[in-house]
Scaffold this motif. Structure first.
Motif, PDB file in Angstrom:
ATOM      1  N   LYS A   4       3.038   3.160  10.906  1.00 32.29           N
ATOM      2  CA  LYS A   4       2.621   4.399  10.248  1.00 32.29           C
ATOM      3  C   LYS A   4       2.215   5.399  11.318  1.00 32.29           C
ATOM      4  O   LYS A   4       1.951   5.025  12.465  1.00 32.29           O
ATOM      5  CB  LYS A   4       1.423   4.146   9.333  1.00 32.29           C
ATOM      6  N   TRP A 143       0.246   3.806  14.373  1.00 30.41           N
ATOM      7  CA  TRP A 143      -0.490   2.557  14.239  1.00 30.41           C
ATOM      8  C   TRP A 143       0.304   1.575  13.383  1.00 30.41           C
ATOM      9  O   TRP A 143       1.291   1.945  12.750  1.00 30.41           O
ATOM     10  CB  TRP A 143      -1.883   2.795  13.654  1.00 30.41           C
ATOM     11  N   GLU A 145       0.115  -1.249  10.196  1.00 27.17           N
ATOM     12  CA  GLU A 145      -0.661  -1.606   9.001  1.00 27.17           C
ATOM     13  C   GLU A 145      -0.163  -2.897   8.438  1.00 27.17           C
ATOM     14  O   GLU A 145       1.005  -3.188   8.496  1.00 27.17           O
ATOM     15  CB  GLU A 145      -0.521  -0.495   7.945  1.00 27.17           C
TER      16      GLU A 145
END
Length: 145
Positions: A4, A143, A145
């Protein structure tokens, strides 16, 4: 795990992104590397053409700069199409991408298999619709997730 990201605009708005590492692993990894280095922070959307694309990632601010290296296109593994909200790697010819990317305002089928699609906007497209040429990205993040 899903990749993401986000692009925080200077005006405080945030565009949320999903990436396609299964289709464009090297392009996503390159974007993440540059993001982690802070490369995009403070850069502008130097090319904004309503109905076409908003393009950013040029350190010179005029579409002629890059990170000092190039990456190969990953169009042979790319099944995603250029649709509203897709994120793709800009280049000056095959295998010359580096840091410049664009987000489509509308479908651009003539760019399919020419440029690597490596993500999509999941929220904040209305913010991108209001971006003007020269508007800056305050902070770009990636990042898992």
């Amino acid at each position: 795990m899903a990749k993401k990201g986000s692009i925080e605009l200077e005006n405080g708005g945030v565009i949320q992104l999903d990436f396609f590492p299964e289709e464009a692993p090297n392009t996503v990894a390159n974007f993440e590397k540059l993001t982690n280095e802070g490369f995009y922070n403070g850069l502008s959307f130097h090319r904004v053409i309503p109905g076409f694309v908003a393009q950013g990632g040029c350190p010179k601010g005029n579409g002629t700069g890059g990170p000092g290296y190039t990456i190969d296109c990953e169009t042979s593994t790319n099944t995603s199409k250029h649709e509203r909200g897709t994120l793709a790697m800009a280049h000056a010819g095959r295998n010359t991408g580096g840091s410049q990317f664009y987000i489509c305002y509308a479908p651009q089928p003539h760019l399919d298999k020419q440029h690597t699609v490596f993500g999509k906007v999941t929220s904040g497209m209305e913010l991108l619709d209001s971006v003007k040429q020269g508007d800056k990205m305050k902070e770009v993040k990636v990042w898992e997730e």
